[in-house]
Design a protein around this motif. Structure first.
Motif, PDB file in Angstrom:
ATOM      1  N   GLU A 329       0.565  -1.376  -0.414  1.00  0.00           N
ATOM      2  CA  GLU A 329      -0.345  -0.281   0.284  1.00  0.00           C
ATOM      3  C   GLU A 329       1.252   1.258  -0.082  1.00  0.00           C
ATOM      4  O   GLU A 329       0.761   1.551  -0.347  1.00  0.00           O
ATOM      5  CB  GLU A 329      -1.133  -0.093   1.654  1.00  0.00           C
TER       6      GLU A 329
ATOM      7  N   ILE B  46      -5.576   8.516   7.438  1.00  0.00           N
ATOM      8  CA  ILE B  46      -7.287   8.578   6.231  1.00  0.00           C
ATOM      9  C   ILE B  46      -8.265   8.798   7.493  1.00  0.00           C
ATOM     10  O   ILE B  46      -8.504   8.219   7.851  1.00  0.00           O
ATOM     11  CB  ILE B  46      -7.387   7.998   5.482  1.00  0.00           C
ATOM     12  N   CYS B  48     -12.266  12.204   8.144  1.00  0.00           N
ATOM     13  CA  CYS B  48     -12.157  13.313   7.851  1.00  0.00           C
ATOM     14  C   CYS B  48     -10.649  13.867   8.863  1.00  0.00           C
ATOM     15  O   CYS B  48     -10.567  14.844   8.110  1.00  0.00           O
ATOM     16  CB  CYS B  48     -13.393  13.997   8.628  1.00  0.00           C
ATOM     17  N   SER B  49     -10.809  14.090   9.831  1.00  0.00           N
ATOM     18  CA  SER B  49      -9.629  14.119   9.971  1.00  0.00           C
ATOM     19  C   SER B  49      -8.414  13.709   9.183  1.00  0.00           C
ATOM     20  O   SER B  49      -7.478  14.878   9.411  1.00  0.00           O
ATOM     21  CB  SER B  49      -9.240  13.584  11.700  1.00  0.00           C
ATOM     22  N   ASP B  90     -10.414   8.380  15.673  1.00  0.00           N
ATOM     23  CA  ASP B  90      -9.940   7.357  16.415  1.00  0.00           C
ATOM     24  C   ASP B  90      -9.699   6.247  15.825  1.00  0.00           C
ATOM     25  O   ASP B  90      -9.199   4.895  16.492  1.00  0.00           O
ATOM     26  CB  ASP B  90     -11.229   7.086  17.586  1.00  0.00           C
ATOM     27  N   ILE B  96      -6.721   0.831  12.927  1.00  0.00           N
ATOM     28  CA  ILE B  96      -6.060   0.196  12.037  1.00  0.00           C
ATOM     29  C   ILE B  96      -4.158   0.408  12.548  1.00  0.00           C
ATOM     30  O   ILE B  96      -3.402   0.254  12.467  1.00  0.00           O
ATOM     31  CB  ILE B  96      -5.840   0.928  10.642  1.00  0.00           C
ATOM     32  N   ASN B 118     -14.078  11.003  17.950  1.00  0.00           N
ATOM     33  CA  ASN B 118     -15.304  11.148  17.998  1.00  0.00           C
ATOM     34  C   ASN B 118     -16.424   9.928  18.193  1.00  0.00           C
ATOM     35  O   ASN B 118     -17.420  10.141  17.635  1.00  0.00           O
ATOM     36  CB  ASN B 118     -16.071  12.023  17.057  1.00  0.00           C
TER      37      ASN B 118
HETATM   38  C1  LIG Z   1      -6.503   0.920   4.476  1.00  0.00           C
HETATM   39  C2  LIG Z   1      -7.781   0.799   4.396  1.00  0.00           C
HETATM   40  N1  LIG Z   1      -8.867   0.671   4.271  1.00  0.00           N
HETATM   41  C3  LIG Z   1      -9.827   1.653   4.205  1.00  0.00           C
HETATM   42  C4  LIG Z   1     -10.102   3.228   4.361  1.00  0.00           C
HETATM   43  C5  LIG Z   1     -11.581   3.349   4.438  1.00  0.00           C
HETATM   44  N2  LIG Z   1     -11.332   4.468   6.008  1.00  0.00           N
HETATM   45  C6  LIG Z   1     -10.895   5.482   5.290  1.00  0.00           C
HETATM   46  S1  LIG Z   1     -11.518   6.876   6.375  1.00  0.00           S
HETATM   47  C7  LIG Z   1     -11.716   5.415   7.533  1.00  0.00           C
HETATM   48  C8  LIG Z   1     -12.609   5.552   9.140  1.00  0.00           C
HETATM   49  C9  LIG Z   1     -11.573   6.926   9.145  1.00  0.00           C
HETATM   50  O1  LIG Z   1     -12.403   6.899  10.525  1.00  0.00           O
HETATM   51  P1  LIG Z   1     -11.379   7.790  11.682  1.00  0.00           P
HETATM   52  O2  LIG Z   1     -10.245   7.604  11.888  1.00  0.00           O
HETATM   53  O3  LIG Z   1     -12.397   7.416  12.855  1.00  0.00           O
HETATM   54  O4  LIG Z   1     -11.380   9.103  11.280  1.00  0.00           O
HETATM   55  P2  LIG Z   1     -12.991  10.288  11.218  1.00  0.00           P
HETATM   56  O5  LIG Z   1     -12.830   9.878  10.106  1.00  0.00           O
HETATM   57  O6  LIG Z   1     -14.436  10.240  12.322  1.00  0.00           O
HETATM   58  O7  LIG Z   1     -11.767  11.480  11.089  1.00  0.00           O
HETATM   59  C10 LIG Z   1     -11.880   4.374   6.885  1.00  0.00           C
HETATM   60  C11 LIG Z   1     -12.009   3.173   7.239  1.00  0.00           C
HETATM   61  C12 LIG Z   1      -8.857   3.161   4.224  1.00  0.00           C
HETATM   62  N3  LIG Z   1      -8.943   4.834   3.296  1.00  0.00           N
HETATM   63  N4  LIG Z   1      -7.412   2.485   3.635  1.00  0.00           N
END
Ligand SMILES: Cc1ncc(C[n+]2csc(CCOP(=O)(O)OP(=O)(O)O)c2C)c(N)n1
Ligand code: SF4
Lengths: 632, 308
Positions: A329, B46, B48-49, B90, B96, B118
C-alpha cells in the motif's frame, strides 16, 4: 600456484560454528592467493538442525558450485546422513571417528521426510542404519573415508572448555592440512576472524597445531599447495555488498523489521553507522552517519522511510516476501506522491513463510505488480556480490533521479553467498541527486510545467507543499478534477519513459558469449554465475551457448531482448521458481514465448553439474521443462 | 509579521463538526509560539481528520490509513529540528494504526499527536470506532456496538507516552494551551481531543460533553510534571493519579494535562548518543558525495574487518 578446483562442504549443527569453519577455510585460501565462493544453507532453526556451507576453491574466481564434493567435512553424524548422495569417486569424507556408532534413529534433528529417504537408501543398499553404514555406502560409491578421533587429536592440549567447543576449528584445520595448505595460512585466518581477541587466537592456534601435527604423524597431510601474493581483497556476502553499496550511494536512513535473509543487511549498516570517509579535507564531507531504525512492523518500515525521504534524506528499507506484502500500500503511495525510496527485496522460498531460510526467485511478478493502481516504479535485480554493490548505489540514484520507489531484488542465495571482491571502483557510479527546487513561496511540488515528467523536489523544513495519497493538484492538495487527473497520470508515467530512454541497455540486460550460439540461456539473479560456468563446460564439449542476463525488469529493455531472442537458437529459461516468471515478463514485453525451462524451487542453490545434465536433456529433446532437485 | 497558519483551501467538514475547533486551536498555538512556516510539519492519516494538513499553511502530508505515526516518525528522525504534528482519527490511530500508537509510546520520538476522538468512523459513514463503548448505539448503527472500548488516555500512559492530555474541541482556548505545552515537550506528546461528530454521533454531542467536562489543571494540588530529579516513588504516584483520572468517564470527564514526564529522553536524543553529529548534521542535511559527484566513502576503510 597449483591449478585446483575443489568443491567442499562443511556441515554440522546450526549454532555449532559452521560460519567459523567456513571463514577459516575461505580466509586461509584467500591469503595464499586463491579464490573461494561459498553458499550457506541452513534451516529456520537457531540451534541443532543441520547447516552447511558449500565452498568452491579455485585460482581464478569461481562463479558456481558443483557436485559431487571433493571434500565433505562432517562435524556431526547428521552431516554424514544428509550428504549421503553428494559424494562419489574421488571424494574425501572427513569425520569424527567417535561418531561412527551413531544410529540414524538417534539423529533427531533430521527432518522426518529426509530421515525416511535416508533410511530407505541405506536399507535398499543393504547397509546398517548408522554412520558406519552410511560411510560404507559412500565408500562403495568411490569415496575415500578419513575417520579421525577428534577428541584424541586435541588430547593434552590445554583448552578453555570442552574439546567439542573447538570441533569447528579442528574440522577446518584437519581439512586444510589434508588438502595441503600451509599451516601459516590456517593460523593466519584466526587473526582475521578473531581480531583483537588474543586469548581466543592463542587457544585456537593450539588446535590448528594439533590438527596439523596429527595429520603429519598419520601421513594424512596433502602435498603442500603453492601460494603467491594476492592483492588485498574483501570477503563479502550479498548482504554485506548491498549494505556497502548503500553506504557508498549516500544512504542516510534505513528502516527494517527483522526478517531472514534481509535483516543481516540492516545489522551491518547499524555496525557502520559511523562512516569512514575517503578524505577529510572538507569538514562538511566528513560529518554525519547512518540512522538505522528497527520499526514495529514492515508497514512502519516503509512509511517511516518515506517520511524521512520527504526531508531530503536518502532512505531505504530491506525486507523479504512477507514483509514486502505488507508494504504494498505504501509503495503505491510513494508512486502517486513521487517519493524516492529504495526497497531491497530479499527473495526467499514462498508462498507465505514458505521456506524462510532457503532460496527463491518467485517474487518478480509481485514486485512488478505491487501496489494498487498504476504508477511508475523501477524493478532491478543483482546476480553476484560485486554487482550488488554498484546496483545498490544505482538504486538510490534512480530513486532520486526519477522520484519513485525502486525495488531492488536480491535472492537468498546471493544474500548468503560469500565471494572475494578484489577492487571496488568508487568512481563507477556517480551519486545522483534529485532535481531540487529553489526555495520559493509559490512552490508547486507537482508542477505540470515539465517536459520529462520530473517536477523539482521540495523538502520538509525548507519548502511548503502538501502531499496526499489522493490524486492531487500541482500544490499537492486533493483533487478529483478529471483534467488534472489525466495530466498527473501522464506526468508520472513520463518519468518511467525517461528512465527507459536514459538508462543504457547495458544496465538492463547483458549478453555473455557468442551472439550466434546454438543455445541461449536466459536467467537473472544469483543463477548468473552457474549459467556462465555451464556455458564454459558446454564449450569444452564443443557446444556453443550464450546467456541473456536480465538486470532490469521495469523499465524493461524490450527492443533489445526482442531483437536478440528473435535470432536465437534453442532458448532455455533458468530460474529458481516454478512458473518461469522472467519468461512471462519477456512475453509480456516482447510477445516472444519461451518454451524450454530449467527450474528449481526446492530452495537450494543450483549447481553446475545438475544444470549441465538438465541442459543435455533439453537439447536432446527429452524434455521441455526440467526441474532440478539437488541439495541437502 | 506572524505567519498565517491557515491555508486558503476551503474546509469541507460538516457544519458543526468538532474538527473546526481543533484547527483553530492548532493554528493559534503555532502563532503564539511564533513558529516560522518551515519549523512545523503536519502529518495525518485517513478520515475526516486526515484532511487537516491541507487546511494548514505549513508543509504537510496526508498519508495512508493508520500510518500517520510512522510517516511522522520518519520526518522527525531525518530532520529532528522539525516540530511534527500528527492529526489522526480514533479509527485511524487506535484500530488500524494501534500497533504504531503503542510503538510510538515506547519510542517517545518527540511527535505531537492529536487524536480526533469522535467515537465513530466519520468518513466511512459512522461505523463504531474503537473509542465507542460496548452496547452503545449511535444513529448510524443498525445494532448496538458489539466491541468493547479502548481508553486512549490509559492506553497512552501504558504505552509510555511522556505527555498525555485531553482537550475538548469546543474549548479552543484550553485546547490551544494544551497544544502549546505539547509542542514544547521534548518527548512525544499525546492529546485526546473530544470531538463531537454531529453527523454520525448523536450521543456524545457538544452538549453532552459540555455538561460533563471539567479541568483537572484547575484543581488545587494537581501537578502532573515529572522532572529528572523526581524520586521514583513520586513518579509512580503521579502516574497512578493520571491513570485513575484517565478512567473517569460518564458523569464527569476530566480534560487537561494528565501526565508530563520530562525525565525520559526522547528517541531523537537516544539516537544522538549513537550517531555522531546527528543533531547538528541530521540525515536530511548531510552531503553524500564529494565535490566531483562521486562517493566520499572509503569502502576498504569502512569494511576493514572484511579485508584480507
Ligand atoms: C487501508 C484502508 N482501509 C480502509 C480505508 C477506508 N477508510 C477511509 S476513512 C476511514 C475511517 C476513518 O475513521 P476515523 O479514523 O475515526 O476518522 P474520522 O473520519 O472519524 O475523522 C476508513 C476506514 C482506507 N482509506 N484505507
Ligand atoms: S462526518 Fe463527522 S467527523 Fe466527519 S466532518 Fe462530518 S461531522 Fe465531522
Amino acid at each position: 600456484m597449483s591449478n585446483i578446483d575443489l568443491n567442499l562442504s562443511v556441515g554440522g549443527p546450526q549454532g555449532g560454528g559452521i560460519d567459523t569453519s567456513s571463514n577459516m577455510i575461505s580466509r586461509a585460501f584467500a591469503s595464499s592467493g586463491y579464490n573461494v565462493l561459498g553458499v550457506r544453507e541452513f534451516h529456520s532453526n537457531i540451534k541443532g538442525r543441520h547447516s552447511y556451507v558449500h565452498l568452491r576453491i579455485k585460482q581464478e574466481r569461481p562463479r558456481s558450485l558443483k557436485y559431487p564434493l571433493d571434500f565433505l567435512v562432517a562435524l556431526d553424524p547428521d552431516t554424514i546422513f544428509e550428504h549421503l548422495d553428494d559424494v562419489s569417486t574421488g571424494s574425501t569424507v572427513i569425520y569424527d571417528k567417535n561418531d561412527e556408532s551413531s544410529e540414524l534413529s538417534q539423529a533427531r534433528m533430521i527432518m522426518r521426510d529426509t530421515f525416511k529417504r535416508i533410511n530407505s537408501t541405506l536399507q535398499e543398499n543393504g547397509f546398517e542404519l548408522n554412520v558406519k553404514g552410511a560411510l560404507e555406502l559412500m565408500k562403495k560409491r568411490g569415496a575415500r573415508i578419513v575417520g579421525i578421533p577428534f577428541s584424541k587429536v586435541v588430547e593434552g592440549v590445554e583448552l578453555d572448555g570442552p574439546a567439542t567447543r573447538y570441533a569447528n576449528v579442528l574440522g577446518a584445520s584437519l581439512t586444510l592440512s589434508i588438502i595441503g595448505l600451509d599451516r601459516k595460512f590456517t593460523k593466519g585466518s584466526l587473526k582475521h576472524i578473531f581480531g583483537s581477541k588474543e586469548k581466543v587466537i592463542e587457544l585456537n592456534g593450539k588446535v590448528v597445531d594439533a590438527a596439523y601435527d596429527y595429520c603429519s604423524e598419520n601421513k594424512l597431510s596433502g602435498k603442500t599447495l603453492a601460494d603467491k601474493d594476492a592483492p588485498p581483497r574483501m570477503l563479502l556476502t550479498g548482504n554485506d555488498a548491498a549494505a556497502l553499496g548503500k553506504i557508498m550511494g549516500g544512504l542516510r536512513f534505513q528502516t527494517y523489521y527483522p526478517i531472514t535473509p534481509a535483516s543481516d543487511e540492516s545489522a551491518i549498516l547499524e555496525e557502520h553507522e559511523h562512516i569512514k570517509w575517503l578524505s577529510s579535507e572538507n569538514e562538511m564531507l566528513t560529518k554525519g552517519g547512518i540512522t538505522v531504525v528497527q520499526t514495529e512492523d514492515e508497514l512502519s518500515a516503509i512509511t517511516m522511510a518515506e517520511g524521512a525521504a520527504l526531508t531530503g534524506a536518502r532512505t531505504a528499507t530491506a525486507t523479504s516476501g512477507p514483509g514486502f506484502s505488507l508494504m504494498a500500500e505504501a509503495i503505491s503511495f510513494a508512486g502517486i506522491d513521487e517519493i524516492p525510496v529504495v526497497i531491497t527485496l530479499y527473495q526467499r522460498g514462498g508462498p507465505s513463510t514458505g521456506l524462510p531460510t532457503r532460496n527463491g526467485q518467485a517474487d518478480l511478478m509481485f514486485a512488478l505488480n505491487t501496489g494498487h493502481g498504476e504508477f511508475p516504479k523501477m524493478v532491478m535485480s543483482s546476480g553476484d556480490v560485486e554487482e550488488c554493490i554498484y546496483d545498490s548505489m544505482s538504486a538510490l540514484n534512480y530513486a532520486q533521479r526519477y522520484q519513485l520507489p525502486v525495488i531492488h531484488l536480491i535472492d537468498k542465495n546471493l544474500a548468503n553467498t560469500s565471494d572475494f571482491v578484489p577492487k571496488i571502483d568508487t568512481r563507477l557510479v556517480k551519486v545522483d541527486h534529485a532535481l531540487k527546487t529553489e526555495h520559493r513561496d509559490d512552490f508547486k511540488r507537482y508542477t505540470l510545467n515539465t517536459d520529462n515528467g520530473i517536477s523539482p523536489m521540495g523538502y520538509f523544513g525548507k519548502d511548503i507543499f502538501w502531499m496526499t495519497g489522493d490524486e492531487h493538484d500541482e500544490l499537492g492538495h486533493v483533487t478529483e478534477d478529471p483534467v488534472i487527473r489525466d495530466q498527473m497520470m501522464v506526468k508520472r508515467f513520463r518519468k518511467l519513459q525517461l528512465a527507459a530512454e536514459e538508462i543504457p541497455d547495458s544496465e538492463k540486460v547483458l549478453v555473455y558469449g557468442k551472439k550466434d550460439a546454438k543455445i541461449t540461456f536466459i536467467t537473472w539473479g544469483s543463477q548468473k554465475g552457474v549459467v556462465l560456468d555451464v556455458i564454459e563446460a558446454l564449450k569444452a564439449r564443443g557446444i556453443e551457448a550464450n546467456l541473456l542476463y536480465l538486470r532490469m525488469f521495469e523499465p524493461f529493455p524490450s527492443k533489445f531482448v526482442q531483437d536478440f531472442l528473435s535470432k536465437a537458437g534453442t532458448v532455455i529459461d533458468v530460474e529458481s521458481n516454478m512458473t518461469g516468471q522472467a519468461a512471462k515478463v519477456i512475453r509480456m514485453n516482447t510477445g516472444i514465448e519461451i518454451t524450454n525451462f530449467i527450474l528449481k524451487y526446492n530452495g537450494r542453490h543450483i549447481t553446475e553439474d545438475e544444470l549441465v545434465s538438465a541442459t543435455k536433456e533439453i537439447v536432446g529433446k527429452k524434455n521441455k521443462t526440467v526441474v532440478l532437485e539437488n541439495g541437502a | 509579521m506572524a505567519h498565517n497558519f491557515r491555508s486558503d483551501v476551503a474546509i469541507d467538514w460538516c457544519p458543526g463538526c468538532g474538527d473546526f475547533g481543533i484547527v483553530t486551536g492548532l493554528t493559534q498555538a503555532l502563532s503564539e509560539l511564533n513558529y516560522g512556516p518551515n519549523d512545523v510539519v503536519a502529518v495525518s492519516g485517513i478520515g475526516c481528520s486526515g484532511k487537516t494538513p491541507h487546511y494548514l499553511n505549513i508543509a504537510g502530508v496526508h498519508t495512508l490509513h493508520g500510518r500517520s505515526i510512522p510517516y511522522a516518525t520518519g520526518v522527525k528522525l531525518a530532520n529532528p529540528r522539525l516540530k511534527v504534528i500528527v492529526t489522526s482519527g480514533d479509527g485511524d490511530m487506535l484500530s488500524i494504526g494501534a500497533g504504531h500508537f503503542v510503538a510510538e509510546g515506547r519510542r517517545n520520538t518527540g511527535l505531537t499527536i492529536i487524536l480526533y476522538d469522535n467515537e465513530v468512523y466519520g468518513l466511512t459513514k459512522g461505523q463504531a470506532a474503537p473509542t465507542m463503548a460496548l452496547g452503545e448505539r449511535t444513529k448510524g448503527l443498525s445494532k448496538p456496538n458489539i466491541y468493547g472500548k479502548v481508553n486512549p488516555i490509559t492506553l497512552a500512559l501504558s504505552s509510555g507516552y511522556s505527555f498525555v492530555a485531553r482537550g475538548f474541541s469546543f474549548d479552543t482556548k484550553h485546547l490551544k494551551d494544551l497544544v502549546k505545552k505539547a509542542l514544547v515537550h521534548e518527548g512525544s506528546s499525546f492529546i485526546d481531543v473530544l470531538q463531537p461528530c454531529p453527523t454520525y454521533n448523536n450521543i456524545n454531542t457538544m452538549e453532552w460533553y459540555k455538561s460533563r467536562v471539567y479541568k483537572i489543571d484547575d484543581e488545587k494540588g494537581w501537578d502532573p510534571v515529572v522532572l529528572p530529579d523526581t524520586p521514583a516513588q513520586k513518579v509512580n504516584e503521579k502516574f497512578n493519579n493520571a491513570y485513575s483520572r484517565g478512567l473517569e468517564w460518564e458523569d464527569k470527564i476530566p480534560i487537561g494535562v494528565f501526565f508530563d514526564n520530562r525525565a525520559i529522553p526522547s528517541f531523537v536524543k537516544r539516537i544522538a548518543e549513537n550517531v555522531p553529529d546527528y543533531l547538528t548534521n541530521p540525515p536530511s542535511d548531510q552531503i553524500v558525495a564529494g565535490p566531483d559527484g562521486f562517493t566520499n566513502v572509503d569502502p576498504f576503510k569502512t569494511f576493514a574487518d572484511r579485508v584480507i
